[in-house]
Design an enzyme around this catalytic site. Sequence first.
Site, PDB file in Angstrom:
ATOM      1  N   HIS A  54      25.918  51.857  24.797  1.00  0.00           N
ATOM      2  CA  HIS A  54      27.803  52.110  25.493  1.00  0.00           C
ATOM      3  C   HIS A  54      28.164  53.841  25.689  1.00  0.00           C
ATOM      4  O   HIS A  54      27.284  54.037  24.681  1.00  0.00           O
ATOM      5  CB  HIS A  54      28.793  50.959  24.836  1.00  0.00           C
ATOM      6  CG  HIS A  54      28.354  49.991  24.646  1.00  0.00           C
ATOM      7  ND1 HIS A  54      29.412  48.728  24.997  1.00  0.00           N
ATOM      8  CD2 HIS A  54      27.439  48.821  25.301  1.00  0.00           C
ATOM      9  CE1 HIS A  54      29.178  47.896  24.767  1.00  0.00           C
ATOM     10  NE2 HIS A  54      27.666  47.863  25.478  1.00  0.00           N
ATOM     11  N   GLU A  56      30.856  54.842  24.516  1.00  0.00           N
ATOM     12  CA  GLU A  56      30.824  55.593  22.970  1.00  0.00           C
ATOM     13  C   GLU A  56      30.417  55.507  22.198  1.00  0.00           C
ATOM     14  O   GLU A  56      29.748  56.536  21.423  1.00  0.00           O
ATOM     15  CB  GLU A  56      31.971  54.128  22.858  1.00  0.00           C
ATOM     16  CG  GLU A  56      33.123  54.051  23.983  1.00  0.00           C
ATOM     17  CD  GLU A  56      33.461  52.860  25.258  1.00  0.00           C
ATOM     18  OE1 GLU A  56      33.993  52.037  25.519  1.00  0.00           O
ATOM     19  OE2 GLU A  56      31.836  52.486  25.383  1.00  0.00           O
ATOM     20  N   CYS A  84      35.224  47.994  23.550  1.00  0.00           N
ATOM     21  CA  CYS A  84      34.748  45.877  23.680  1.00  0.00           C
ATOM     22  C   CYS A  84      34.917  46.143  21.854  1.00  0.00           C
ATOM     23  O   CYS A  84      34.945  47.681  21.505  1.00  0.00           O
ATOM     24  CB  CYS A  84      33.444  46.119  23.948  1.00  0.00           C
ATOM     25  SG  CYS A  84      32.341  47.330  23.541  1.00  0.00           S
ATOM     26  N   CYS A  87      32.444  49.211  20.034  1.00  0.00           N
ATOM     27  CA  CYS A  87      33.061  50.462  20.298  1.00  0.00           C
ATOM     28  C   CYS A  87      33.531  50.691  19.657  1.00  0.00           C
ATOM     29  O   CYS A  87      34.575  51.605  18.798  1.00  0.00           O
ATOM     30  CB  CYS A  87      32.890  50.873  21.565  1.00  0.00           C
ATOM     31  SG  CYS A  87      31.007  50.937  22.721  1.00  0.00           S
TER      32      CYS A  87
END
Length: 153
Positions: A54, A56, A84, A87
Amino acid sequence: MQKDLKKWMGNALLEAEKSFLINEVPIGAVVVHNNQVIGRAHNLIEISQNPTFHAEMLAIQEACNNLHSWRLNDCDMYVTIEPCLMCAGAICSSRINHLYYGAPNRKFGAIESLYHVLDNQQLNHHVSVKGGILDDQASNLMKAFFKRARRRK
């Protein structure tokens, strides 16, 4: 202050656009330390075939490498879409000071939409949060991505 928020979120949106161009879900993130970007990334889940890639997570990794530390105490993160669960955990664990995000994530958001992970007072680190920064641009990019994906099916 508002000008800086838009400036840094603009950087995150540029990262999200990179994801859009390579058919990844268009989420971008930047980590800022001392008024400088020290970590930047966009989603690379499909290309890497790794669910942890991801924006992040990758931006945090780059920031840690640049500071030679896993502690990002004096850093702020700007991400185009509400993070999410995974993260949110990484944001807290890396000791990021402030989280700024664009649009809410009604299906996976762990900051304010589905869960309030960073509000948990039992955690030993507390991250200040502000959402809604350039949220229209972030939301429009996501809508364009999923509209294009539906057409391809």
